[in-house]
Design a protein around this motif. Structure first.
Motif, PDB file in Angstrom:
ATOM      1  N   VAL A  33       8.688 -82.657 -32.720  1.00  0.00           N
ATOM      2  CA  VAL A  33       8.428 -81.813 -33.243  1.00  0.00           C
ATOM      3  C   VAL A  33       8.051 -80.513 -32.793  1.00  0.00           C
ATOM      4  N   PRO A  34       6.822 -80.532 -32.084  1.00  0.00           N
ATOM      5  CA  PRO A  34       5.709 -79.420 -31.710  1.00  0.00           C
ATOM      6  C   PRO A  34       6.817 -78.874 -29.767  1.00  0.00           C
ATOM      7  N   SER A  35       7.360 -80.415 -29.542  1.00  0.00           N
ATOM      8  CA  SER A  35       8.051 -79.741 -28.657  1.00  0.00           C
ATOM      9  C   SER A  35       9.305 -78.900 -28.112  1.00  0.00           C
ATOM     10  N   SER A  36      10.229 -79.349 -29.806  1.00  0.00           N
ATOM     11  CA  SER A  36      11.323 -78.373 -29.931  1.00  0.00           C
ATOM     12  C   SER A  36      11.128 -77.182 -29.935  1.00  0.00           C
ATOM     13  N   LEU A  37       9.494 -77.070 -30.776  1.00  0.00           N
ATOM     14  CA  LEU A  37       9.895 -75.410 -31.475  1.00  0.00           C
ATOM     15  C   LEU A  37       8.659 -75.080 -30.438  1.00  0.00           C
ATOM     16  N   ASP A  38       8.419 -75.057 -29.674  1.00  0.00           N
ATOM     17  CA  ASP A  38       7.041 -74.406 -28.583  1.00  0.00           C
ATOM     18  C   ASP A  38       7.450 -73.267 -27.216  1.00  0.00           C
ATOM     19  N   ALA A  39       8.812 -73.167 -27.382  1.00  0.00           N
ATOM     20  CA  ALA A  39      10.004 -72.029 -27.089  1.00  0.00           C
ATOM     21  C   ALA A  39       9.644 -71.195 -27.646  1.00  0.00           C
ATOM     22  N   LEU A  40       9.651 -71.372 -29.140  1.00  0.00           N
ATOM     23  CA  LEU A  40       9.377 -70.177 -29.273  1.00  0.00           C
ATOM     24  C   LEU A  40       8.745 -68.402 -29.461  1.00  0.00           C
ATOM     25  N   ARG A  41       9.210 -67.651 -29.599  1.00  0.00           N
ATOM     26  CA  ARG A  41       8.140 -66.019 -29.186  1.00  0.00           C
ATOM     27  C   ARG A  41       8.091 -65.745 -30.621  1.00  0.00           C
ATOM     28  N   LEU A  42       7.217 -65.944 -31.369  1.00  0.00           N
ATOM     29  CA  LEU A  42       6.839 -65.071 -32.198  1.00  0.00           C
ATOM     30  C   LEU A  42       5.487 -64.569 -32.508  1.00  0.00           C
ATOM     31  N   GLU A  43       5.149 -63.908 -33.005  1.00  0.00           N
ATOM     32  CA  GLU A  43       4.412 -62.795 -33.547  1.00  0.00           C
ATOM     33  C   GLU A  43       3.315 -64.524 -34.324  1.00  0.00           C
ATOM     34  N   GLY A  44       3.820 -64.081 -34.686  1.00  0.00           N
ATOM     35  CA  GLY A  44       3.140 -65.747 -36.361  1.00  0.00           C
ATOM     36  C   GLY A  44       2.490 -66.348 -35.303  1.00  0.00           C
ATOM     37  N   ASN A  45       2.356 -67.639 -35.743  1.00  0.00           N
ATOM     38  CA  ASN A  45       2.103 -68.716 -34.902  1.00  0.00           C
ATOM     39  C   ASN A  45       2.516 -69.970 -36.051  1.00  0.00           C
ATOM     40  N   LEU A  46       2.932 -71.012 -35.179  1.00  0.00           N
ATOM     41  CA  LEU A  46       3.050 -72.330 -35.795  1.00  0.00           C
ATOM     42  C   LEU A  46       1.789 -73.034 -35.715  1.00  0.00           C
ATOM     43  N   SER A  47       1.761 -74.262 -36.535  1.00  0.00           N
ATOM     44  CA  SER A  47       0.644 -74.766 -37.060  1.00  0.00           C
ATOM     45  C   SER A  47       0.737 -75.868 -36.725  1.00  0.00           C
ATOM     46  N   PHE A  48       0.432 -77.104 -35.998  1.00  0.00           N
ATOM     47  CA  PHE A  48       1.028 -78.901 -35.550  1.00  0.00           C
ATOM     48  C   PHE A  48       0.615 -79.738 -36.305  1.00  0.00           C
ATOM     49  N   HIS A  49      -1.354 -79.163 -36.822  1.00  0.00           N
ATOM     50  CA  HIS A  49      -2.272 -80.212 -36.592  1.00  0.00           C
ATOM     51  C   HIS A  49      -2.693 -80.303 -39.085  1.00  0.00           C
ATOM     52  N   ASP A  50      -3.254 -78.734 -38.849  1.00  0.00           N
ATOM     53  CA  ASP A  50      -3.469 -78.729 -40.260  1.00  0.00           C
ATOM     54  C   ASP A  50      -2.686 -78.658 -41.436  1.00  0.00           C
ATOM     55  N   VAL A  51      -1.181 -79.837 -41.510  1.00  0.00           N
ATOM     56  CA  VAL A  51      -0.147 -79.439 -42.109  1.00  0.00           C
ATOM     57  C   VAL A  51      -0.573 -79.816 -43.657  1.00  0.00           C
ATOM     58  N   SER A  52      -1.202 -80.896 -44.256  1.00  0.00           N
ATOM     59  CA  SER A  52      -1.765 -81.603 -45.403  1.00  0.00           C
ATOM     60  C   SER A  52      -2.146 -80.976 -46.462  1.00  0.00           C
ATOM     61  N   LYS A  83      17.113 -69.603 -37.410  1.00  0.00           N
ATOM     62  CA  LYS A  83      17.848 -69.802 -36.725  1.00  0.00           C
ATOM     63  C   LYS A  83      17.979 -70.482 -35.850  1.00  0.00           C
ATOM     64  N   HIS A  84      16.525 -70.961 -34.997  1.00  0.00           N
ATOM     65  CA  HIS A  84      16.833 -72.024 -33.875  1.00  0.00           C
ATOM     66  C   HIS A  84      16.716 -72.722 -34.803  1.00  0.00           C
ATOM     67  N   VAL A  85      16.844 -73.556 -35.875  1.00  0.00           N
ATOM     68  CA  VAL A  85      17.020 -75.044 -36.146  1.00  0.00           C
ATOM     69  C   VAL A  85      18.225 -75.075 -36.167  1.00  0.00           C
ATOM     70  N   PHE A  86      18.765 -73.789 -37.207  1.00  0.00           N
ATOM     71  CA  PHE A  86      20.763 -74.127 -37.115  1.00  0.00           C
ATOM     72  C   PHE A  86      21.523 -74.285 -36.617  1.00  0.00           C
ATOM     73  N   GLN A  87      20.212 -73.460 -34.837  1.00  0.00           N
ATOM     74  CA  GLN A  87      21.275 -73.927 -33.540  1.00  0.00           C
ATOM     75  C   GLN A  87      21.267 -75.440 -32.938  1.00  0.00           C
ATOM     76  N   MET A  88      20.106 -76.527 -33.268  1.00  0.00           N
ATOM     77  CA  MET A  88      19.821 -77.293 -33.054  1.00  0.00           C
ATOM     78  C   MET A  88      20.652 -78.255 -33.758  1.00  0.00           C
ATOM     79  N   GLY A  89      21.515 -77.864 -34.590  1.00  0.00           N
ATOM     80  CA  GLY A  89      22.359 -78.679 -35.460  1.00  0.00           C
ATOM     81  C   GLY A  89      22.951 -79.376 -35.666  1.00  0.00           C
ATOM     82  N   PRO A  90      23.256 -79.899 -36.470  1.00  0.00           N
ATOM     83  CA  PRO A  90      22.718 -81.650 -36.977  1.00  0.00           C
ATOM     84  C   PRO A  90      22.772 -82.609 -36.641  1.00  0.00           C
TER      85      PRO A  90
END
Length: 525
Positions: A33-52, A83-90
């Motif tokens: 998942v991180p590699s598939s989302l890393d390219a996104l340009r966001l004002e906020g941030n994505l966290s991949f570690h503290d997900v509990s 939109k990114h997840v939608f464009q990744m398709g089924p």
């Protein structure tokens, strides 16, 4: 929530969830998942570690780890991720869930291996109050109702309809219905919304109302998050009172209790808030139903003994401003004179409007200070048709339940005509129906026996309704199969599924509701 709780062990609870509750387990995040989302340009941030933290909710029974948490700074961040997840398709397994203040009961705001949007990150979006002939407030979907109230009170205004607990997000309650003791008059919160801003399952940002994108507007209200993420809402306001006359009385006769409730919710001159709850205690010792209330007659009140009877508490309020106190007292006396409660059980208090609306938070603070808030909550909320409420009470309160010491049992009537039948919310097909809420808590996080007992009681109640042909509906519903969901929606299922296909065709959103499952197809030919 007014129940006796003991110190809990979170570690022991997690072990119990994995080993004892079968399919309720902690899942490992998807490493791709991180590699598939890393390219996104966001004002906020994505966290991949503290997900509990996103794998836990108020119900404290389900625990599914997401692969990432989005902390959005703007609505465009939410639109971009969906939109990114939608464009990744089924071919992608990714799903997206919006998480408010984490008060789901059965993992509804969790996304196993998916992305959870931390909606409270949007709370800085600003709450704007518009006074005038038809006042309203615009607020972020991730804002807490308590904060909306505080801002509105600065202008002498307040929303019309509430939930009993205000530390919930706007988007969260509007995705269900939002009900409390004012709903008999104003309808649920979803009946008091002028406009929504929504990000659909395609990543489209749309403004909707009864005039614009009306199908999406009605679908999203009570829609359990299936059609889009509510990022902003325009909510109707009314003048806010300064004070509240808060009253509780007891009944020993169920028919008198319900008939008085129905009389009050149908009267032109009545109270502003009407709820009730059931007290089951075979020992004859009453629980803390009167708290800090003052009795009308202290001597008679001190002599009252339940004698082991099942009792029914009617709770009411009358709003007033300080310069209207004398008139308010006269109106309250007139209303009480028409009721058939036990005279020695008239307890009353006067508090500010804010203190009354935020009353449950007082209990929360006390429980949190003792480490007794984060325990399993196997709640069951039902909407029962008026014509079957007596049958329901005789079986459930008379036979199935042995006490109510592990949490309140709410019971009060509502008017169907106050609900907009164009929304996705499902209610019984009778003009008057009752909310019956079993708000049980395990005595601690390691209290397996009590949790199992509460869950078995819930099953017995549901089984009785099924066998007795009681056409009830679950509020905050939870089912595990689509067949059960079809039965829940009945003849409205086709419209619900049709709208899902339009606004979230890949079934990306709100996977924790378990209504639609994302169909993943291999990208290989």
């Amino acid at each position: 929530m007014h129940c006796l709780l003991r110190q809990h062990s979170v570690v022991f609870l997690e072990l119990f969830l994995v080993l004892v509750l079968g399919g309720i387990a902690m899942h490992v995040s998807d490493p791709d998942v991180p590699s598939s989302l890393d390219a996104l340009r966001l004002e906020g941030n994505l966290s991949f570690h503290d997900v509990s933290l996103a794998a836990k909710d108020f119900g404290n029974r389900f625990r599914f780890l997401p692969s990432a948490i989005l902390h959005p700074v703007s609505v465009s961040d939410i639109a971009a991720i969906i939109k990114h997840v939608f464009q990744m398709g089924p071919s992608s397994k990714l799903t997206v869930a919006a998480r408010g203040h984490g008060h789901s009961l059965q993992g509804q705001a969790q996304a196993d291996g998916g992305v959870v949007i931390h909606m409270e990150s949007l709370r800085g979006g600003g709450t704007r109050v518009h006074a005038g002939e038809r006042p309203y407030v615009d607020a972020s979907g991730g804002e807490l109702w308590i904060n909306v109230l505080l801002e509105c009170l600065k202008h002498g205004l307040a929303p019309k309809s509430w939930t009993d607990y205000l530390h919930l997000t706007i988007g969260g309650t509007l995705s269900n219905a939002g009900i409390s003791g004012q709903a008999f008059r104003h309808g649920p919160q979803i009946s008091n919304v002028h406009q929504l801003e929504i990000v659909t399952g395609k990543g489209e940002l749309l403004t909707c109302s009864t005039e614009e994108n009306a199908a999406l507007f009605h679908a999203a209200l009570g829609g359990l998050g299936q059609f889009g993420v509510i990022t902003r809402a325009r909510i109707a306001l009314e003048p806010a009172p300064e004070m509240v006359k808060w009253i509780r009385v007891l009944y020993s006769d169920f028919s008198s209790f319900t008939e008085d409730q129905e009389k009050l919710i149908s009267a032109r001159e009545t109270f502003d808030y009407i709820e009730g709850f059931v007290i089951i205690n075979r020992t004859g010792l009453l629980n803390n139903w009167r708290s800090s209330f003052n009795p009308q007659d202290p001597v008679q009140a001190s002599r009252f003994d339940s004698d082991g009877r099942i009792l029914f508490c009617l709770e009411m309020t009358k709003n007033f401003n300080r310069d209207e106190a004398d008139v308010m007292h006269q109106r309250v006396e007139a209303l009480l004179s028409r009721l058939r409660y036990i005279p020695s059980t008239l307890f009353q208090s006067e508090v500010t409007y804010l203190e009354f609306l935020d009353r449950v938070h007082v209990s929360e603070v006390k429980l949190r200070s003792k480490g007794l808030w984060e325990v399993p909550h196997p709640w069951l909320n039902l909407l029962i048709p008026r014509t079957r409420i007596k049958d329901f009470a005789e079986e459930v309160f008379g036979k199935i339940l042995t006490d109510s010491n592990n949490g309140p049992i709410l019971l009060y009537p509502l008017h169907r005509s106050k609900w907009d039948n164009r929304t996705s919310a499902v209610i019984p097909d009778e003009e008057v129906f009752y909310l019956v809420a079993f708000l049980s808590s395990a005595l601690s996080s390691s209290d397996h026996d009590n949790l199992e007992r509460a869950l078995k009681q819930n099953d017995k109640i549901l089984d009785f309704c099924n066998k007795a042909g009681i056409q009830m509906k679950q509020y905050l519903p939870h089912y595990t199969t689509q067949e059960e969901w079809k039965a829940h929606f009945g003849d409205r299922w086709e419209l619900f599924a049709h709208r899902k296909g339009i606004y979230d065709p890949l079934s990306i959103l709100a996977p924790g509701q378990r209504i639609f499952r994302k169909v993943v197809r291999s990208s290989r030919r």
